[in-house]
Design a protein around this motif. Structure first.
Motif, PDB file in Angstrom:
ATOM      1  N   ASN B  21       0.809  -1.205   0.000  1.00  0.00           N
ATOM      2  CA  ASN B  21       0.000   0.000   0.000  1.00  0.00           C
ATOM      3  C   ASN B  21       0.848   1.263   0.000  1.00  0.00           C
ATOM      4  O   ASN B  21       0.538   2.236  -0.664  1.00  0.00           O
ATOM      5  CB  ASN B  21      -0.937  -0.005   1.209  1.00  0.00           C
ATOM      6  CG  ASN B  21      -1.970   1.083   1.074  1.00  0.00           C
ATOM      7  OD1 ASN B  21      -2.484   1.287  -0.026  1.00  0.00           O
ATOM      8  ND2 ASN B  21      -2.243   1.777   2.146  1.00  0.00           N
ATOM      9  N   SER B  22       1.969   1.240   0.745  1.00  0.00           N
ATOM     10  CA  SER B  22       2.767   2.458   0.866  1.00  0.00           C
ATOM     11  C   SER B  22       3.363   2.857  -0.471  1.00  0.00           C
ATOM     12  O   SER B  22       3.678   4.009  -0.697  1.00  0.00           O
ATOM     13  CB  SER B  22       3.877   2.249   1.886  1.00  0.00           C
ATOM     14  OG  SER B  22       4.786   1.283   1.407  1.00  0.00           O
ATOM     15  N   LEU B  26       0.082   8.434  -4.767  1.00  0.00           N
ATOM     16  CA  LEU B  26      -0.738   9.376  -4.031  1.00  0.00           C
ATOM     17  C   LEU B  26      -1.987   9.702  -4.840  1.00  0.00           C
ATOM     18  O   LEU B  26      -3.100   9.750  -4.331  1.00  0.00           O
ATOM     19  CB  LEU B  26       0.078  10.650  -3.805  1.00  0.00           C
ATOM     20  CG  LEU B  26      -0.628  11.821  -3.164  1.00  0.00           C
ATOM     21  CD1 LEU B  26      -0.856  11.554  -1.695  1.00  0.00           C
ATOM     22  CD2 LEU B  26       0.181  13.091  -3.351  1.00  0.00           C
ATOM     23  N   ASN B  61       3.347   9.954  -7.551  1.00  0.00           N
ATOM     24  CA  ASN B  61       3.747   9.239  -6.334  1.00  0.00           C
ATOM     25  C   ASN B  61       3.940  10.199  -5.174  1.00  0.00           C
ATOM     26  O   ASN B  61       4.021  11.413  -5.353  1.00  0.00           O
ATOM     27  CB  ASN B  61       5.061   8.495  -6.581  1.00  0.00           C
ATOM     28  CG  ASN B  61       4.865   7.355  -7.562  1.00  0.00           C
ATOM     29  OD1 ASN B  61       3.864   6.642  -7.498  1.00  0.00           O
ATOM     30  ND2 ASN B  61       5.800   7.214  -8.487  1.00  0.00           N
ATOM     31  N   HIS B  62       4.052   9.644  -3.991  1.00  0.00           N
ATOM     32  CA  HIS B  62       4.304  10.449  -2.796  1.00  0.00           C
ATOM     33  C   HIS B  62       5.619  11.196  -2.938  1.00  0.00           C
ATOM     34  O   HIS B  62       6.636  10.604  -3.288  1.00  0.00           O
ATOM     35  CB  HIS B  62       4.370   9.552  -1.560  1.00  0.00           C
ATOM     36  CG  HIS B  62       3.058   8.948  -1.217  1.00  0.00           C
ATOM     37  ND1 HIS B  62       2.147   9.564  -0.398  1.00  0.00           N
ATOM     38  CD2 HIS B  62       2.485   7.787  -1.609  1.00  0.00           C
ATOM     39  CE1 HIS B  62       1.079   8.807  -0.277  1.00  0.00           C
ATOM     40  NE2 HIS B  62       1.255   7.716  -1.008  1.00  0.00           N
ATOM     41  N   THR B  95      -8.352   8.931  -8.173  1.00  0.00           N
ATOM     42  CA  THR B  95      -8.198   8.392  -6.827  1.00  0.00           C
ATOM     43  C   THR B  95      -7.078   9.131  -6.135  1.00  0.00           C
ATOM     44  O   THR B  95      -5.959   9.207  -6.645  1.00  0.00           O
ATOM     45  CB  THR B  95      -7.850   6.895  -6.883  1.00  0.00           C
ATOM     46  OG1 THR B  95      -8.594   6.308  -7.937  1.00  0.00           O
ATOM     47  CG2 THR B  95      -8.193   6.209  -5.588  1.00  0.00           C
ATOM     48  N   PHE B  96      -7.413   9.700  -4.984  1.00  0.00           N
ATOM     49  CA  PHE B  96      -6.407  10.447  -4.232  1.00  0.00           C
ATOM     50  C   PHE B  96      -6.306   9.814  -2.860  1.00  0.00           C
ATOM     51  O   PHE B  96      -7.299   9.731  -2.139  1.00  0.00           O
ATOM     52  CB  PHE B  96      -6.840  11.912  -4.137  1.00  0.00           C
ATOM     53  CG  PHE B  96      -5.850  12.797  -3.444  1.00  0.00           C
ATOM     54  CD1 PHE B  96      -4.717  13.234  -4.106  1.00  0.00           C
ATOM     55  CD2 PHE B  96      -6.056  13.190  -2.136  1.00  0.00           C
ATOM     56  CE1 PHE B  96      -3.798  14.061  -3.482  1.00  0.00           C
ATOM     57  CE2 PHE B  96      -5.132  14.016  -1.502  1.00  0.00           C
ATOM     58  CZ  PHE B  96      -4.012  14.450  -2.175  1.00  0.00           C
ATOM     59  N   GLU B  97      -5.138   9.338  -2.512  1.00  0.00           N
ATOM     60  CA  GLU B  97      -4.935   8.601  -1.259  1.00  0.00           C
ATOM     61  C   GLU B  97      -5.985   7.508  -1.098  1.00  0.00           C
ATOM     62  O   GLU B  97      -6.566   7.341  -0.025  1.00  0.00           O
ATOM     63  CB  GLU B  97      -4.988   9.549  -0.056  1.00  0.00           C
ATOM     64  CG  GLU B  97      -3.849  10.539  -0.029  1.00  0.00           C
ATOM     65  CD  GLU B  97      -3.808  11.305   1.287  1.00  0.00           C
ATOM     66  OE1 GLU B  97      -4.834  11.931   1.592  1.00  0.00           O
ATOM     67  OE2 GLU B  97      -2.785  11.256   1.970  1.00  0.00           O
ATOM     68  N   GLY B  98      -6.261   6.819  -2.182  1.00  0.00           N
ATOM     69  CA  GLY B  98      -7.199   5.703  -2.128  1.00  0.00           C
ATOM     70  C   GLY B  98      -8.660   6.107  -2.104  1.00  0.00           C
ATOM     71  O   GLY B  98      -9.545   5.258  -2.027  1.00  0.00           O
ATOM     72  N   GLU B  99      -8.942   7.406  -2.210  1.00  0.00           N
ATOM     73  CA  GLU B  99     -10.318   7.873  -2.109  1.00  0.00           C
ATOM     74  C   GLU B  99     -10.780   8.322  -3.497  1.00  0.00           C
ATOM     75  O   GLU B  99     -10.040   9.015  -4.200  1.00  0.00           O
ATOM     76  CB  GLU B  99     -10.341   9.061  -1.145  1.00  0.00           C
ATOM     77  CG  GLU B  99     -11.698   9.538  -0.760  1.00  0.00           C
ATOM     78  CD  GLU B  99     -11.597  10.676   0.264  1.00  0.00           C
ATOM     79  OE1 GLU B  99     -12.590  10.938   0.928  1.00  0.00           O
ATOM     80  OE2 GLU B  99     -10.523  11.300   0.374  1.00  0.00           O
ATOM     81  N   ARG B 115      -6.354  18.751   1.325  1.00  0.00           N
ATOM     82  CA  ARG B 115      -5.169  17.952   1.035  1.00  0.00           C
ATOM     83  C   ARG B 115      -4.584  18.227  -0.344  1.00  0.00           C
ATOM     84  O   ARG B 115      -3.558  17.666  -0.714  1.00  0.00           O
ATOM     85  CB  ARG B 115      -5.514  16.476   1.168  1.00  0.00           C
ATOM     86  CG  ARG B 115      -5.739  16.085   2.626  1.00  0.00           C
ATOM     87  CD  ARG B 115      -6.198  14.670   2.728  1.00  0.00           C
ATOM     88  NE  ARG B 115      -7.609  14.552   2.355  1.00  0.00           N
ATOM     89  CZ  ARG B 115      -8.134  13.472   1.800  1.00  0.00           C
ATOM     90  NH1 ARG B 115      -7.393  12.437   1.534  1.00  0.00           N
ATOM     91  NH2 ARG B 115      -9.415  13.448   1.499  1.00  0.00           N
ATOM     92  N   LYS B 196      -1.042  17.795   0.699  1.00  0.00           N
ATOM     93  CA  LYS B 196      -0.012  16.820   0.329  1.00  0.00           C
ATOM     94  C   LYS B 196       0.352  16.976  -1.129  1.00  0.00           C
ATOM     95  O   LYS B 196       1.406  16.532  -1.566  1.00  0.00           O
ATOM     96  CB  LYS B 196      -0.561  15.409   0.538  1.00  0.00           C
ATOM     97  CG  LYS B 196      -0.840  15.128   1.976  1.00  0.00           C
ATOM     98  CD  LYS B 196      -0.845  13.652   2.213  1.00  0.00           C
ATOM     99  CE  LYS B 196      -0.808  13.381   3.697  1.00  0.00           C
ATOM    100  NZ  LYS B 196      -1.763  12.344   4.065  1.00  0.00           N
TER     101      LYS B 196
END
Ligand code: SF4
Lengths: 330, 346
Positions: B21-22, B26, B61-62, B95-99, B115, B196
């Motif tokens: 997941n990590s 993002l 990505n993050h 999809t942003f941070e899984g949302e 965010r 973020k």
């Protein structure tokens, strides 16, 4: 990461932002004043309007509340006296003008023209302000709706189409004749005149406000506010309305002048404010029959209207200059 | 040095299953489309569609910077605004941070906006001329009830210092500042909610070159400090070369090539990327650049060319380009993430 660049950055940052290097703080209001003061014609117009405002308030107070100048006293012995003439010997002491002479002469009933002009200044000005107030209210509401919620559909038609086509339809009619018709059909009174002039002159404001809203809505600071999750009502009233209103007030200034003109025109045609209320328009209209015998009856109100309308227009132009954001950002 | 900054080295492709997941991105954009209706006639009937963005898939990505490059009118700004839902996309998934951003209701969207933020091109129209710069920066903090009173003041002061502005200047109005300083105010406003992800929409294009460098440095420092991810939209390859980890090249609403920055500059695969690079001034005068000059104008997105949208201007066009959409080709190992849409490499 690299100390050199970061320190160079902060150095550049601080030197260019040195408080000494910046001009003294200036709020938009101060800046507006600075630009406005440079325009001598506008400043002249502004003082004329201030004088008019004082005259109007004084006129209301001194002809109605404490009757120092009585516009309604009829003195048949003192008909058609030219300006600065003293009352004739036969008149009653109580009927004599306050300052000892008729400053602006008398009319065909021996009424003091100065007192009538004094009273009329309040009536004319309040017609101007109330009418423009009404038209601004309607204009800002409809224009704002069309500009901000214009894309929302009501059945088969968008709000924008609905409002703007109605505005166009209203604009098709020559305003003056529309007002004339309405005034002829309704009971004549000063309030009817105010309301009718207001109800038939909002179209320009509506178009104006809509255009402002449409262009401001696309500006980045409104997008930024949306992106920050700022509620819609706050976006409208904090970010959009203050930026949309400046040009609207410019046109309102000129609107007051045209409302005064419209009222004068109506009075001149005999559809205006009914007697005994004096307005500049009906003094002018009364005087037109005696233009060769007593020209002051015609010229005094005529000049007054001319000067006031001119002053409103000069101030409006000055405001336009001083509030124009394109000129201001330089 | 540059590439070590925020470069995670992990470029998981959208097509690959995400096991950890990590390491999932993002932001993931899949099949994004934005069509604008063209209305005509008295009944305002929709007579055509401008396909400003036509099926774009990308991810950020993050802690990474994705450069989105293209000529003006290619739809890059529309991509940025659609991701932030400042425009409603016609189709696609974000999809942003899984949302799933497109599924959010107005209320949830307002929360999600904390965010992700945006920095604009024009430092003049991006600040409300009737608000002091202090209230511009503090407004989001107040509205989201993050701080008030002294705490609010402290946070605003801190933000001012972070972006290189003097806190004493808070009571001044935007018109009193230069373009670069205004841009700093815009950055402080974007940072206020501690996002973020920031979309930088031509964030330095309106500035002088020397100021550009300052702002780019600032953006990079802030990225490190706050572990930000950027979608850096620009038409200027020099600017993205400095800041980006990966670059996506767009042409007429579609992606042409996506690659890590060093790959894109050393071995561009798409003829359009090659043309862009050859038009780019090279700092070293000893290098004789082979210029590929593009002929013709950018076609209208209202009526885009068939097949590969680049074919009328492509110096290497082959027959199939005129009829078939170019396929997605992976260059090198898939984890490198070098994608190109061109028949030449099929
Ligand atoms: S697909 Fe064909 S036209 Fe398009 S870029 Fe490749 S070679 Fe050129």
């Amino acid at each position: 990461m690299n100390g050199e660049e970061t320190s160079a950055l902060s150095q550049v940052g601080t030197t260019s932002l040195d408080p000494e290097a910046m001009a003294p703080p200036e709020t938009p209001w101060q800046e507006f004043l600075r630009v406005f003061k440079k325009d001598y014609q506008a400043v002249f117009g502004f003082w004329v309007l201030m004088l008019l405002l004082l005259t109007a308030l004084g006129g209301k107070a001194l002809t109605e509340w404490w009757v120092v100048f009585d516009p309604e006293v009829v003195r048949l012995t003192d008909k058609f006296l030219p300006p600065f003439s003293a009352p004739s010997a036969g008149s009653l002491p109580a009927d004599q003008p306050f300052v000892g002479v008729y400053l602006m002469g008398t009319d065909e009933l021996g009424r003091d023209v100065f007192a009538r002009m004094f009273q009329g200044s309040f009536v004319s000005l309040s017609i101007g302000f109330v009418a423009v107030g009404i038209s601004l209210g309607i204009g800002i509401l409809l224009g704002g709706l069309a500009g901000f919620y214009g894309h929302v559909k009501l059945g088969f038609i968008t709000i924008d189409t609905l409002i703007m086509r109605f505005t166009d339809a209203m604009m098709c009619f020559p305003t003056f004749f529309l007002i004339l018709t309405a005034v002829a059909l309704l009971p004549p009174s000063i309030y009817t005149i105010m309301i009718i002039i207001g109800l038939f002159s909002w179209m320009g404001t509506t178009r104006f406000v809509r255009a402002e809203f449409l262009s401001i809505r696309e500006l980045d600071y409104v997008t930024a506010a949306k992106a920050l999750g700022i509620p819609e009502s706050r976006i409208i009233f904090r970010h959009m309305v203050p930026n949309a209103l400046a040009p609207v007030f410019v046109s309102a200034t000129i609107g007051v002048a045209s409302a005064i003109l419209t009222e004068s025109g109506l009075s001149f045609l005999g559809f205006g404010v009914p007697p005994p209320d004096a307005t500049w328009g009906n003094i002018l209209s009364d005087g037109k029959g005696f233009i060769f015998d007593a020209p002051w009856l015609f010229f005094i109100p005529g000049m007054a209207i001319f000067v006031v309308v001119l002053a409103f227009n000069l101030v409006g132009e000055g405001l336009r200059e001083a509030l124009n954001p394109k000129l201001r950002s330089r | 040095m540059k590439l070590s900054v925020g470069y995670m080295g992990l470029h998981i492709l959208n097509e690959l299953p995400m096991s950890v997941n990590s390491s999932s991105p993002l932001l993931k954009v899949t099949g994004l489309k934005k069509y604008f209706p063209v209305r005509s006639g008295i009944f305002s009937r929709v007579s055509a569609w401008v396909k400003a963005v036509d099926d774009i898939t990308l991810h950020v990505n993050h802690g990474e910077t994705l450069g989105l490059v293209g000529e003006s009118g290619c739809g890059k700004t529309t991509v940025g605004r659609s991701i932030l839902r400042l425009m409603e996309p016609t189709a696609g998934e974000i999809t942003f941070e899984g949302e799933d951003l497109l599924a959010l209701k107005a209320r949830e969207l307002r929360q999600a906006r904390r965010r992700m933020q945006i920095i604009f091109q024009d430092p003049y129209s991006s600040l409300n001329p009737r608000m002091t710069i202090g209230s511009i920066v503090s407004e989001p903090l107040k509205i989201h009830k993050i701080a008030k009173g002294q705490a609010l003041q402290d946070q605003v002061n801190e933000l001012f210092v972070k972006v290189g502005l003097r806190p004493e200047h808070q009571s001044r109005y935007p018109h009193e500042f230069s373009g670069g300083q205004r841009q700093r105010v815009g950055i402080a406003r974007a940072l206020a909610l501690k996002p973020k992800f920031i979309v930088c929409d031509e964030a330095v294009s309106a500035l002088d070159v020397s100021i550009q460098a300052q702002i780019l440095n600032l953006l990079r420092d802030l990225q490190q400090e706050f572990h930000l991810s950027y979608l850096f939209i620009t038409h200027d390859l020099n600017v993205v070369q400095y800041l980006a980890d990966r670059i996506a090249v767009m042409y007429l609403g579609k992606l042409a090539e996506v690659a890590p920055v060093e790959d894109l500059f050393t071995e561009p695969k798409h003829p359009y990327t090659q043309a862009l690079l050859s038009a780019n001034p090279v700092p070293d005068p000893t290098i004789v650049s082979q210029r590929t000059v593009l002929s013709g104008d950018v076609p209208s997105p209202l009526n885009p060319p068939s097949g590969c949208r680049f074919h009328p201007r492509c110096p290497q066009v082959i027959d199939i380009c005129k009829t078939d959409d170019p396929p997605l080709i992976m260059i090198g190992p898939p984890e490198r993430g070098h994608q190109v849409w061109c028949h030449l490499h099929a």
